[in-house]
Scaffold this motif. Structure first.
Motif, PDB file in Angstrom:
ATOM      1  N   GLU A 118       0.808  -1.211   0.000  1.00  0.00           N
ATOM      2  CA  GLU A 118       0.000   0.000   0.000  1.00  0.00           C
ATOM      3  C   GLU A 118       0.845   1.266   0.000  1.00  0.00           C
ATOM      4  O   GLU A 118       0.502   2.235  -0.645  1.00  0.00           O
ATOM      5  CB  GLU A 118      -0.946  -0.028   1.212  1.00  0.00           C
ATOM      6  N   GLN A 119       1.983   1.305   0.705  1.00  0.00           N
ATOM      7  CA  GLN A 119       2.757   2.540   0.794  1.00  0.00           C
ATOM      8  C   GLN A 119       3.413   2.925  -0.526  1.00  0.00           C
ATOM      9  O   GLN A 119       3.927   4.018  -0.643  1.00  0.00           O
ATOM     10  CB  GLN A 119       3.803   2.473   1.913  1.00  0.00           C
ATOM     11  N   HIS A 120       3.368   2.101  -1.527  1.00  0.00           N
ATOM     12  CA  HIS A 120       3.947   2.412  -2.833  1.00  0.00           C
ATOM     13  C   HIS A 120       2.889   2.730  -3.881  1.00  0.00           C
ATOM     14  O   HIS A 120       3.136   2.606  -5.063  1.00  0.00           O
ATOM     15  CB  HIS A 120       4.829   1.264  -3.315  1.00  0.00           C
ATOM     16  N   VAL A 121       1.708   3.131  -3.435  1.00  0.00           N
ATOM     17  CA  VAL A 121       0.615   3.451  -4.346  1.00  0.00           C
ATOM     18  C   VAL A 121       0.332   4.947  -4.280  1.00  0.00           C
ATOM     19  O   VAL A 121       0.252   5.524  -3.206  1.00  0.00           O
ATOM     20  CB  VAL A 121      -0.663   2.652  -3.993  1.00  0.00           C
ATOM     21  N   LEU A 122       0.196   5.566  -5.451  1.00  0.00           N
ATOM     22  CA  LEU A 122      -0.139   6.988  -5.549  1.00  0.00           C
ATOM     23  C   LEU A 122      -1.583   7.112  -6.007  1.00  0.00           C
ATOM     24  O   LEU A 122      -1.976   6.499  -7.008  1.00  0.00           O
ATOM     25  CB  LEU A 122       0.774   7.676  -6.566  1.00  0.00           C
ATOM     26  N   TYR A 123      -2.370   7.903  -5.296  1.00  0.00           N
ATOM     27  CA  TYR A 123      -3.766   8.143  -5.645  1.00  0.00           C
ATOM     28  C   TYR A 123      -3.880   9.560  -6.175  1.00  0.00           C
ATOM     29  O   TYR A 123      -3.319  10.489  -5.596  1.00  0.00           O
ATOM     30  CB  TYR A 123      -4.667   7.963  -4.423  1.00  0.00           C
ATOM     31  N   ALA A 124      -4.603   9.736  -7.277  1.00  0.00           N
ATOM     32  CA  ALA A 124      -4.707  11.065  -7.874  1.00  0.00           C
ATOM     33  C   ALA A 124      -5.972  11.195  -8.702  1.00  0.00           C
ATOM     34  O   ALA A 124      -6.523  10.205  -9.182  1.00  0.00           O
ATOM     35  CB  ALA A 124      -3.489  11.338  -8.760  1.00  0.00           C
TER      36      ALA A 124
ATOM     37  N   THR B  11      -7.325   7.612  -9.836  1.00  0.00           N
ATOM     38  CA  THR B  11      -6.491   6.474 -10.196  1.00  0.00           C
ATOM     39  C   THR B  11      -5.591   6.070  -9.044  1.00  0.00           C
ATOM     40  O   THR B  11      -5.273   6.866  -8.159  1.00  0.00           O
ATOM     41  CB  THR B  11      -5.609   6.803 -11.411  1.00  0.00           C
ATOM     42  N   ALA B  12      -5.181   4.819  -9.093  1.00  0.00           N
ATOM     43  CA  ALA B  12      -4.159   4.272  -8.204  1.00  0.00           C
ATOM     44  C   ALA B  12      -3.043   3.769  -9.112  1.00  0.00           C
ATOM     45  O   ALA B  12      -3.285   2.968 -10.018  1.00  0.00           O
ATOM     46  CB  ALA B  12      -4.720   3.128  -7.360  1.00  0.00           C
ATOM     47  N   ARG B  13      -1.840   4.290  -8.882  1.00  0.00           N
ATOM     48  CA  ARG B  13      -0.684   3.902  -9.686  1.00  0.00           C
ATOM     49  C   ARG B  13       0.457   3.489  -8.770  1.00  0.00           C
ATOM     50  O   ARG B  13       0.627   4.074  -7.697  1.00  0.00           O
ATOM     51  CB  ARG B  13      -0.226   5.056 -10.578  1.00  0.00           C
ATOM     52  N   LEU B  14       1.211   2.508  -9.224  1.00  0.00           N
ATOM     53  CA  LEU B  14       2.406   2.126  -8.478  1.00  0.00           C
ATOM     54  C   LEU B  14       3.438   3.230  -8.570  1.00  0.00           C
ATOM     55  O   LEU B  14       3.625   3.825  -9.640  1.00  0.00           O
ATOM     56  CB  LEU B  14       2.990   0.824  -9.029  1.00  0.00           C
TER      57      LEU B  14
ATOM     58  N   PRO C 265       2.663   2.379 -13.408  1.00  0.00           N
ATOM     59  CA  PRO C 265       1.577   1.560 -13.956  1.00  0.00           C
ATOM     60  C   PRO C 265       0.260   1.730 -13.186  1.00  0.00           C
ATOM     61  O   PRO C 265       0.253   1.809 -11.958  1.00  0.00           O
ATOM     62  CB  PRO C 265       2.097   0.130 -13.847  1.00  0.00           C
ATOM     63  N   LEU C 266      -0.829   1.787 -13.939  1.00  0.00           N
ATOM     64  CA  LEU C 266      -2.165   1.914 -13.385  1.00  0.00           C
ATOM     65  C   LEU C 266      -2.596   0.576 -12.796  1.00  0.00           C
ATOM     66  O   LEU C 266      -2.524  -0.454 -13.462  1.00  0.00           O
ATOM     67  CB  LEU C 266      -3.139   2.336 -14.488  1.00  0.00           C
ATOM     68  N   ILE C 267      -3.056   0.595 -11.544  1.00  0.00           N
ATOM     69  CA  ILE C 267      -3.536  -0.638 -10.907  1.00  0.00           C
ATOM     70  C   ILE C 267      -4.969  -0.515 -10.403  1.00  0.00           C
ATOM     71  O   ILE C 267      -5.558  -1.498  -9.985  1.00  0.00           O
ATOM     72  CB  ILE C 267      -2.619  -1.091  -9.749  1.00  0.00           C
ATOM     73  N   GLY C 268      -5.538   0.695 -10.457  1.00  0.00           N
ATOM     74  CA  GLY C 268      -6.912   0.859  -9.999  1.00  0.00           C
ATOM     75  C   GLY C 268      -7.538   2.143 -10.482  1.00  0.00           C
ATOM     76  O   GLY C 268      -6.846   3.124 -10.740  1.00  0.00           O
TER      77      GLY C 268
ATOM     78  N   GLN D 185      -5.446  -6.744  -5.805  1.00  0.00           N
ATOM     79  CA  GLN D 185      -6.611  -6.936  -4.941  1.00  0.00           C
ATOM     80  C   GLN D 185      -6.185  -7.525  -3.606  1.00  0.00           C
ATOM     81  O   GLN D 185      -5.279  -8.343  -3.536  1.00  0.00           O
ATOM     82  CB  GLN D 185      -7.645  -7.821  -5.631  1.00  0.00           C
ATOM     83  N   GLY D 186      -6.822  -7.059  -2.546  1.00  0.00           N
ATOM     84  CA  GLY D 186      -6.502  -7.526  -1.201  1.00  0.00           C
ATOM     85  C   GLY D 186      -5.369  -6.754  -0.543  1.00  0.00           C
ATOM     86  O   GLY D 186      -4.987  -7.062   0.584  1.00  0.00           O
ATOM     87  N   LEU D 187      -4.847  -5.747  -1.234  1.00  0.00           N
ATOM     88  CA  LEU D 187      -3.720  -4.973  -0.695  1.00  0.00           C
ATOM     89  C   LEU D 187      -4.135  -3.577  -0.230  1.00  0.00           C
ATOM     90  O   LEU D 187      -3.286  -2.753   0.089  1.00  0.00           O
ATOM     91  CB  LEU D 187      -2.609  -4.855  -1.750  1.00  0.00           C
ATOM     92  N   GLY D 188      -5.433  -3.300  -0.221  1.00  0.00           N
ATOM     93  CA  GLY D 188      -5.909  -2.005   0.250  1.00  0.00           C
ATOM     94  C   GLY D 188      -6.091  -0.963  -0.821  1.00  0.00           C
ATOM     95  O   GLY D 188      -6.414   0.189  -0.521  1.00  0.00           O
ATOM     96  N   VAL D 189      -5.896  -1.317  -2.084  1.00  0.00           N
ATOM     97  CA  VAL D 189      -5.989  -0.342  -3.168  1.00  0.00           C
ATOM     98  C   VAL D 189      -7.428   0.129  -3.360  1.00  0.00           C
ATOM     99  O   VAL D 189      -7.688   1.334  -3.516  1.00  0.00           O
ATOM    100  CB  VAL D 189      -5.400  -0.907  -4.480  1.00  0.00           C
ATOM    101  N   GLY D 190      -8.394  -0.780  -3.344  1.00  0.00           N
ATOM    102  CA  GLY D 190      -9.795  -0.391  -3.471  1.00  0.00           C
ATOM    103  C   GLY D 190     -10.226   0.517  -2.331  1.00  0.00           C
ATOM    104  O   GLY D 190     -10.872   1.544  -2.551  1.00  0.00           O
ATOM    105  N   LYS D 191      -9.842   0.168  -1.124  1.00  0.00           N
ATOM    106  CA  LYS D 191     -10.141   1.015   0.030  1.00  0.00           C
ATOM    107  C   LYS D 191      -9.450   2.363  -0.115  1.00  0.00           C
ATOM    108  O   LYS D 191     -10.030   3.415   0.170  1.00  0.00           O
ATOM    109  CB  LYS D 191      -9.721   0.349   1.333  1.00  0.00           C
ATOM    110  N   GLY D 192      -8.208   2.355  -0.608  1.00  0.00           N
ATOM    111  CA  GLY D 192      -7.486   3.600  -0.820  1.00  0.00           C
ATOM    112  C   GLY D 192      -8.188   4.499  -1.823  1.00  0.00           C
ATOM    113  O   GLY D 192      -8.269   5.715  -1.632  1.00  0.00           O
ATOM    114  N   LEU D 193      -8.707   3.911  -2.899  1.00  0.00           N
ATOM    115  CA  LEU D 193      -9.457   4.693  -3.881  1.00  0.00           C
ATOM    116  C   LEU D 193     -10.731   5.275  -3.270  1.00  0.00           C
ATOM    117  O   LEU D 193     -11.078   6.434  -3.518  1.00  0.00           O
ATOM    118  CB  LEU D 193      -9.794   3.847  -5.106  1.00  0.00           C
TER     119      LEU D 193
END
Length: 140
Positions: free
Chosen positions: A3-9, A52-55, A61-64, A88-96
């Motif tokens: 999760e700490q390597h995901v950027l939301y924008a 978006t959620a990107r690594l 890369p776009l992951i969500g 999935q299962g790493l908190g990305v959906g919740k992060g979005l």
């Protein structure tokens, strides 16, 4: 991936090919018009909230994706919440969803229609199940 390597924008000009890829990788490709590029472009153009959620690595890369329609005052309808299966299962959906709530503020309600296998996810992040939803199905 963590999760700490995901950027939301906010990404209102999201590329339709990237959007398509995440829809397919998330499993939503079976329920979305992924083979109709013009319709995917129209879906993105018609949304006034695209997050978006990107690594946070080279190439980002776009992951969500969370795609919604809102008046930014009263309610937001999330029409797509898609996370690549590998994330999935790493908190990305919740992060979005958290980023959606952050950008909208506390006075804007959020609604959506869940795919049957995602109900537990939405309940798990604290969304309330509503019984009174209605639907006219699409023809085409």
């Amino acid at each position: 991936m963590s999760e700490q390597h995901v950027l939301y924008a906010s990404e209102p000009a999201l590329d339709a090919a990237e959007f398509r890829r995440v829809l397919v990788e998330s499993g939503l490709g079976e329920t979305r018009p992924v083979d109709d590029e013009a319709r995917l472009k129209a879906m993105l153009a018609g949304a006034n909230l695209v997050l978006t959620a990107r690594l946070d690595i080279e190439g980002k890369p776009l992951i969500g994706v969370a795609r919604g329609l809102t008046d930014f005052s009263w309610v937001c309808y999330i029409s797509d919440l898609a996370v690549s299966q590998a994330a999935q299962g790493l908190g990305v959906g919740k992060g979005l969803m958290d980023e959606t709530r952050r950008q909208l503020g506390p006075s804007v309600a959020i609604s959506l229609i869940s795919m049957p296998d995602a109900v537990g996810f939405y309940e798990g992040i604290g969304m309330k199940r509503m019984a009174d939803a209605f639907w006219f199905g699409r023809k085409g």
